[in-house]
Write a protein that holds these residues in place. Structure first.
Motif, PDB file in Angstrom:
ATOM      1  N   MET A  53       0.839  -1.202   0.000  1.00  0.00           N
ATOM      2  CA  MET A  53       0.000   0.000   0.000  1.00  0.00           C
ATOM      3  C   MET A  53       0.871   1.249   0.000  1.00  0.00           C
ATOM      4  O   MET A  53       0.395   2.346  -0.276  1.00  0.00           O
ATOM      5  CB  MET A  53      -0.894   0.029   1.250  1.00  0.00           C
ATOM      6  N   VAL A  81      -1.971  -6.066  -6.718  1.00  0.00           N
ATOM      7  CA  VAL A  81      -3.376  -6.339  -6.420  1.00  0.00           C
ATOM      8  C   VAL A  81      -3.529  -7.715  -5.788  1.00  0.00           C
ATOM      9  O   VAL A  81      -4.268  -7.898  -4.814  1.00  0.00           O
ATOM     10  CB  VAL A  81      -4.222  -6.214  -7.708  1.00  0.00           C
ATOM     11  N   ARG A  84      -2.415  -7.707  -2.176  1.00  0.00           N
ATOM     12  CA  ARG A  84      -3.385  -7.127  -1.246  1.00  0.00           C
ATOM     13  C   ARG A  84      -4.570  -8.046  -1.011  1.00  0.00           C
ATOM     14  O   ARG A  84      -5.259  -7.928   0.003  1.00  0.00           O
ATOM     15  CB  ARG A  84      -3.860  -5.771  -1.768  1.00  0.00           C
ATOM     16  N   ARG A  85      -4.829  -8.954  -1.958  1.00  0.00           N
ATOM     17  CA  ARG A  85      -5.905  -9.917  -1.707  1.00  0.00           C
ATOM     18  C   ARG A  85      -5.503 -10.905  -0.619  1.00  0.00           C
ATOM     19  O   ARG A  85      -6.342 -11.485   0.044  1.00  0.00           O
ATOM     20  CB  ARG A  85      -6.249 -10.666  -2.993  1.00  0.00           C
ATOM     21  N   PHE A  91      -7.578   0.195   8.746  1.00  0.00           N
ATOM     22  CA  PHE A  91      -6.942   1.503   8.871  1.00  0.00           C
ATOM     23  C   PHE A  91      -7.251   2.160  10.205  1.00  0.00           C
ATOM     24  O   PHE A  91      -8.119   1.713  10.948  1.00  0.00           O
ATOM     25  CB  PHE A  91      -7.378   2.412   7.723  1.00  0.00           C
ATOM     26  N   ASN A  95     -13.347   3.232   7.726  1.00  0.00           N
ATOM     27  CA  ASN A  95     -13.701   3.781   6.421  1.00  0.00           C
ATOM     28  C   ASN A  95     -14.634   2.872   5.641  1.00  0.00           C
ATOM     29  O   ASN A  95     -14.281   2.387   4.580  1.00  0.00           O
ATOM     30  CB  ASN A  95     -12.437   4.078   5.607  1.00  0.00           C
ATOM     31  N   PHE A  97     -17.571   1.943   3.076  1.00  0.00           N
ATOM     32  CA  PHE A  97     -17.979   2.641   1.850  1.00  0.00           C
ATOM     33  C   PHE A  97     -19.327   3.314   2.085  1.00  0.00           C
ATOM     34  O   PHE A  97     -20.304   2.643   2.415  1.00  0.00           O
ATOM     35  CB  PHE A  97     -18.057   1.658   0.685  1.00  0.00           C
ATOM     36  N   ASN A 113     -14.743  -6.603  -7.005  1.00  0.00           N
ATOM     37  CA  ASN A 113     -13.953  -7.338  -7.985  1.00  0.00           C
ATOM     38  C   ASN A 113     -14.828  -8.084  -8.983  1.00  0.00           C
ATOM     39  O   ASN A 113     -14.342  -8.955  -9.707  1.00  0.00           O
ATOM     40  CB  ASN A 113     -13.022  -8.313  -7.275  1.00  0.00           C
TER      41      ASN A 113
ATOM     42  N   GLU B 240      -9.258   7.803   1.851  1.00  0.00           N
ATOM     43  CA  GLU B 240      -9.406   6.580   2.641  1.00  0.00           C
ATOM     44  C   GLU B 240     -10.242   5.542   1.916  1.00  0.00           C
ATOM     45  O   GLU B 240     -10.007   4.343   2.057  1.00  0.00           O
ATOM     46  CB  GLU B 240     -10.079   6.912   3.973  1.00  0.00           C
ATOM     47  N   LEU B 241     -11.220   6.011   1.142  1.00  0.00           N
ATOM     48  CA  LEU B 241     -12.062   5.043   0.435  1.00  0.00           C
ATOM     49  C   LEU B 241     -11.267   4.343  -0.651  1.00  0.00           C
ATOM     50  O   LEU B 241     -11.418   3.143  -0.884  1.00  0.00           O
ATOM     51  CB  LEU B 241     -13.279   5.743  -0.173  1.00  0.00           C
ATOM     52  N   GLU B 243      -8.052   3.838  -0.562  1.00  0.00           N
ATOM     53  CA  GLU B 243      -7.140   2.917   0.111  1.00  0.00           C
ATOM     54  C   GLU B 243      -7.890   1.698   0.619  1.00  0.00           C
ATOM     55  O   GLU B 243      -7.370   0.585   0.565  1.00  0.00           O
ATOM     56  CB  GLU B 243      -6.441   3.636   1.263  1.00  0.00           C
ATOM     57  N   ALA B 244      -9.117   1.917   1.116  1.00  0.00           N
ATOM     58  CA  ALA B 244      -9.900   0.776   1.594  1.00  0.00           C
ATOM     59  C   ALA B 244     -10.117  -0.217   0.466  1.00  0.00           C
ATOM     60  O   ALA B 244      -9.996  -1.427   0.650  1.00  0.00           O
ATOM     61  CB  ALA B 244     -11.241   1.262   2.132  1.00  0.00           C
ATOM     62  N   ALA B 245     -10.401   0.285  -0.718  1.00  0.00           N
ATOM     63  CA  ALA B 245     -10.636  -0.607  -1.850  1.00  0.00           C
ATOM     64  C   ALA B 245      -9.331  -1.294  -2.271  1.00  0.00           C
ATOM     65  O   ALA B 245      -9.308  -2.509  -2.486  1.00  0.00           O
ATOM     66  CB  ALA B 245     -11.232   0.170  -3.024  1.00  0.00           C
ATOM     67  N   TYR B 246      -8.243  -0.528  -2.349  1.00  0.00           N
ATOM     68  CA  TYR B 246      -6.962  -1.150  -2.711  1.00  0.00           C
ATOM     69  C   TYR B 246      -6.612  -2.256  -1.724  1.00  0.00           C
ATOM     70  O   TYR B 246      -6.145  -3.330  -2.108  1.00  0.00           O
ATOM     71  CB  TYR B 246      -5.827  -0.116  -2.695  1.00  0.00           C
ATOM     72  N   ALA B 247      -6.834  -1.978  -0.426  1.00  0.00           N
ATOM     73  CA  ALA B 247      -6.445  -2.948   0.597  1.00  0.00           C
ATOM     74  C   ALA B 247      -7.263  -4.226   0.498  1.00  0.00           C
ATOM     75  O   ALA B 247      -6.886  -5.253   1.045  1.00  0.00           O
ATOM     76  CB  ALA B 247      -6.601  -2.331   1.985  1.00  0.00           C
ATOM     77  N   LEU B 248      -8.405  -4.149  -0.182  1.00  0.00           N
ATOM     78  CA  LEU B 248      -9.207  -5.369  -0.385  1.00  0.00           C
ATOM     79  C   LEU B 248      -8.784  -6.089  -1.661  1.00  0.00           C
ATOM     80  O   LEU B 248      -9.421  -7.048  -2.080  1.00  0.00           O
ATOM     81  CB  LEU B 248     -10.690  -5.019  -0.470  1.00  0.00           C
ATOM     82  N   GLY B 249      -7.739  -5.624  -2.295  1.00  0.00           N
ATOM     83  CA  GLY B 249      -7.281  -6.271  -3.513  1.00  0.00           C
ATOM     84  C   GLY B 249      -8.129  -5.911  -4.720  1.00  0.00           C
ATOM     85  O   GLY B 249      -8.311  -6.714  -5.623  1.00  0.00           O
ATOM     86  N   VAL B 250      -8.653  -4.705  -4.723  1.00  0.00           N
ATOM     87  CA  VAL B 250      -9.435  -4.248  -5.878  1.00  0.00           C
ATOM     88  C   VAL B 250      -8.495  -3.466  -6.799  1.00  0.00           C
ATOM     89  O   VAL B 250      -7.797  -2.568  -6.339  1.00  0.00           O
ATOM     90  CB  VAL B 250     -10.603  -3.353  -5.429  1.00  0.00           C
ATOM     91  N   PRO B 251      -8.433  -3.804  -8.079  1.00  0.00           N
ATOM     92  CA  PRO B 251      -7.555  -3.064  -8.989  1.00  0.00           C
ATOM     93  C   PRO B 251      -7.972  -1.597  -9.106  1.00  0.00           C
ATOM     94  O   PRO B 251      -9.111  -1.249  -8.815  1.00  0.00           O
ATOM     95  CB  PRO B 251      -7.730  -3.763 -10.336  1.00  0.00           C
ATOM     96  N   TRP B 253      -8.584   0.402 -11.597  1.00  0.00           N
ATOM     97  CA  TRP B 253      -9.678   0.838 -12.481  1.00  0.00           C
ATOM     98  C   TRP B 253     -11.030   0.502 -11.878  1.00  0.00           C
ATOM     99  O   TRP B 253     -11.976   1.287 -11.967  1.00  0.00           O
ATOM    100  CB  TRP B 253      -9.502   0.242 -13.888  1.00  0.00           C
ATOM    101  N   LEU B 254     -11.125  -0.644 -11.203  1.00  0.00           N
ATOM    102  CA  LEU B 254     -12.402  -0.981 -10.570  1.00  0.00           C
ATOM    103  C   LEU B 254     -12.672  -0.076  -9.367  1.00  0.00           C
ATOM    104  O   LEU B 254     -13.817   0.283  -9.087  1.00  0.00           O
ATOM    105  CB  LEU B 254     -12.399  -2.442 -10.126  1.00  0.00           C
ATOM    106  N   LYS B 258     -16.092   1.802  -9.379  1.00  0.00           N
ATOM    107  CA  LYS B 258     -17.114   1.372  -8.437  1.00  0.00           C
ATOM    108  C   LYS B 258     -17.087   2.090  -7.106  1.00  0.00           C
ATOM    109  O   LYS B 258     -18.061   2.050  -6.365  1.00  0.00           O
ATOM    110  CB  LYS B 258     -16.984  -0.134  -8.198  1.00  0.00           C
ATOM    111  N   VAL B 259     -15.975   2.711  -6.782  1.00  0.00           N
ATOM    112  CA  VAL B 259     -15.935   3.430  -5.508  1.00  0.00           C
ATOM    113  C   VAL B 259     -15.885   4.940  -5.744  1.00  0.00           C
ATOM    114  O   VAL B 259     -16.749   5.674  -5.286  1.00  0.00           O
ATOM    115  CB  VAL B 259     -14.735   2.973  -4.647  1.00  0.00           C
TER     116      VAL B 259
END
Lengths: 259, 365
Positions: A53, A81, A84-85, A91, A95, A97, A113, B240-241, B243-251, B253-254, B258-259
């Motif tokens: 990250m 990616v 991170r999965r 954090f 946060n 959504f 995904n 933060e949103l 980063e939250a998505a990246y930390a879930l392994g979301v690429p 572009w998605l 989507k966020v």
């Protein structure tokens, strides 16, 4: 699940600024490792580099290697990616959504995904993850309400549920309780105790009592002065660090005689 | 303890620390306002030069002064300043409302004369002189089609540009794009029209007249507005949103689709609506590229089309009719103006609903 992390000669940069220098350590599986140290010593920087990250920030890069069960996360052909999965993160500030319900927030890792799953499957994952995060009983009747309708402590547990829903091998927590009151903190600390049965957990905390309560091993970071890079001073079993540390700097810090 | 206070000093400091002070009744500003109006009005009537604007102007002035003095005497200096600022703000608000209300009033008064179902459903085909006929159907069709197509061109380009600027960072290219977007904002609309015309002449030869040329001209004006509005909205999405998505392994572009875009959707819809409102009333580029016609043309890609602003201009410029209803051209122009305003208001109402639907769910309802 639960893999070990081996960090070797890690230097972390923000553009030209060397923020952390020469960190080498092993993070054991199925255990809680706590990072402590004064502000600006690089604990958060290190934890963010563990799931790549760190490089999200423009100009940020690292040298050295971090291996997940022997596999270098920073090898050229590794996709951040995918890293991170397998290595989830919670954090400092909760946060969730804001556009999603509680239900959708938990399965966000799959939903975002574009993973297809049946409603039954989704419900199962939601229930399992929320139970895992000790939140199920509080929210089971209002899963369709927005995630932001929860209290701060509940939101943070929702974020933990979201992180464990994708079943990572390692869970990183960057000061997960610093925005929470003592009761929510206790709930999350209990949760960390349960989660370590299945996950490798790394937690950054400013609260030394918390490090002493929840962690098995503790790493103390420090920096020589403003503008100097942070370093790992020592790392050992938590009891050892808090009762009989090898380094004087560690003892000064945990006993409050810092600086 | 070298410095011993005298009893007088203590008295004075205690007086300054009192928690209570004089308080005027709540209706004071209103009473002073009405009183000032009546007083000024009466005085002017006696002097024989009564008029509403003058009364209101002098009344407000008197109101401000009297309220300031009275408040200063009873409640003190800070409260007086507060009252003065309040008066100033209300006056500015009233002043800003005057042109708006006056405009709406004029358009309604003049437009309603011919504004009816007939006007909305008939064209100007075969209408001449002062005939009691003719409508703006063809112009409504033209405006809706051309604006819609301009939106279809502008929104994807504007959205993607904004995504690039915000998500892919402040590169040198990004800075150049920002600069040119700013320049584009200042392009005079007639120049946009000339550009679109010149562009199509390359392919279709001189004298080309098509609805789509107008759409292109309008999109030149619309794109910078969409970029700017979307950019601001995307910047508001907390990091933060992402980063939250990246930390879930979301690429990435998605995450953006989507966020980031999803979270900003409500604001983006509003921004696009503002951009549409900006261009829907453009006249010059359409007159140049789409031309003028009296019958309905549904085909954007073939021949002239009428649009509401051009219709207004055309009708008005024809002046009085030689026979029949002599003011018919002016009446039609006002009715078309009213139609245009109603379309914009309708669009905003729809946009409100849409953005409410998209807005992030907050609070504990």
């Amino acid at each position: 699940m639960a893999k070990r992390l081996d960090i070797k000669d890690l230097n972390i940069y923000y553009s030209d600024f060397l923020a952390v220098e020469g960190v080498s350590m092993a993070v054991e599986p199925r255990a809680v490792t706590a990072f402590i140290g004064p502000s600006g010593c690089g604990k958060s920087t290190v934890i963010r580099s563990l799931n790549r990250m760190h490089e999200v920030i423009p100009g940020a890069r690292i040298e050295g290697s971090i291996a997940l069960d022997g596999e270098n996360l920073y090898a050229r052909e590794v996709d951040p990616v995918r890293v991170r999965r397998q290595i989830g993160m919670v954090f400092q500030r909760p946060n969730p959504f804001p556009t999603m319900s509680i239900h959708a927030n938990v399965i966000a890792g799959m939903k975002l995904n574009n993973k297809r799953m049946s409603k039954k499957q989704a419900d199962e994952i939601v229930e399992r993850s929320l139970r895992g995060a000790n939140l199920w009983n509080e929210v089971k009747d209002r899963l369709n309400r927005p995630g932001s309708s929860l209290s701060g402590g509940q939101q943070q547990r929702l974020c933990i549920a979201r992180a464990i829903a994708v079943q990572p091998d390692v869970l990183l927590m960057d000061e997960p309780c610093s925005a929470l009151d003592p009761i929510s903190t206790l709930a999350i600390e209990d949760l960390i105790g349960e989660l370590k049965q299945d996950y490798t957990i790394v937690i950054v905390t400013h609260n030394m009592q918390q490090a002493a309560r929840v962690s098995d091993r503790t790493a103390f970071f420090n920096l020589a002065g403003v503008g100097q890079p942070g370093r790992l001073i020592e790392m050992d079993a938590t009891e050892k660090i808090f009762s009989n540390p090898t380094e004087k700097a560690t003892e000064d810090y945990i006993s409050g005689r810092f600086g | 303890m070298t410095d011993v206070q005298t009893p007088v000093d203590i008295e004075a400091s205690l007086a300054g620390r009192k928690l209570t002070h004089g308080k005027l009744p709540r209706y004071t500003p209103m009473a002073v306002f009405v009183g000032s109006l009546v007083l000024v009005g009466g005085l002017l009537a006696v002097l024989g030069s009564f008029s509403i604007p003058l009364t209101v102007f002098l009344g407000v002035l008197l109101h401000a002064v009297v309220l300031l003095v009275v408040t200063r005497m009873v409640e003190g200096g800070r409260a007086a300043k507060d009252r003065l600022a309040t008066t100033l703000m209300y006056s500015a608000f009233g002043l800003a409302l005057i042109p708006l209300i006056s405009l709406m009033w004029t358009v309604l008064q003049n437009g309603l004369k011919r504004f009816d179902l007939y006007f909305l459903t008939y064209t100007m085909r075969g209408v001449f002189g002062g005939m009691d006929a003719g409508g703006a159907y063809h112009a409504i069709i033209g405006t809706l089609e051309i604006t819609l197509f301009a939106t279809l061109i502008s929104v994807p380009i504007g959205l993607l540009t904004a995504v690039y600027l915000v998500e892919y960072g402040p590169t040198r290219l990004g800075k150049a794009i920002t600069f040119f977007v700013d320049v584009m904002t200042g392009i005079p609309s007639i120049v946009a029209g000339l550009f679109a015309y010149a562009l199509f002449v390359l392919f279709f030869g001189p004298g080309v007249r098509m609805g789509v040329v107008g759409s292109v001209a309008l999109s030149v004006l619309m794109i910078p507005v969409v970029v700017r509005a979307t950019e601001e909205m995307l910047k508001l999405v907390p990091n933060e949103l992402r980063e939250a998505a990246y930390a879930l392994g979301v690429p990435k572009w998605l995450t953006i689709v989507k966020v980031v875009l999803r979270t900003a959707a409500a604001g983006i819809v509003t921004g696009v609506m503002l951009a549409i409102a900006r261009i829907i009333g453009e006249t010059a580029p359409l007159l140049l590229t789409v031309g003028v016609v009296n019958s309905a043309n549904f085909d954007l890609f073939d021949g002239r089309m009428m649009t509401l602003p051009v219709y207004v201009y055309r009708q008005y410029s024809q002046g009085f009719a030689p026979n029949g209803i002599t003011t018919i051209n002016y009446d039609r122009a006002w009715a078309a103006a009213l139609t245009l305003i109603l379309i914009v208001m309708l669009l905003f109402a729809v946009a409100r609903l849409v953005s409410r639907f998209f807005a992030p769910k907050t609070g504990r309802r």
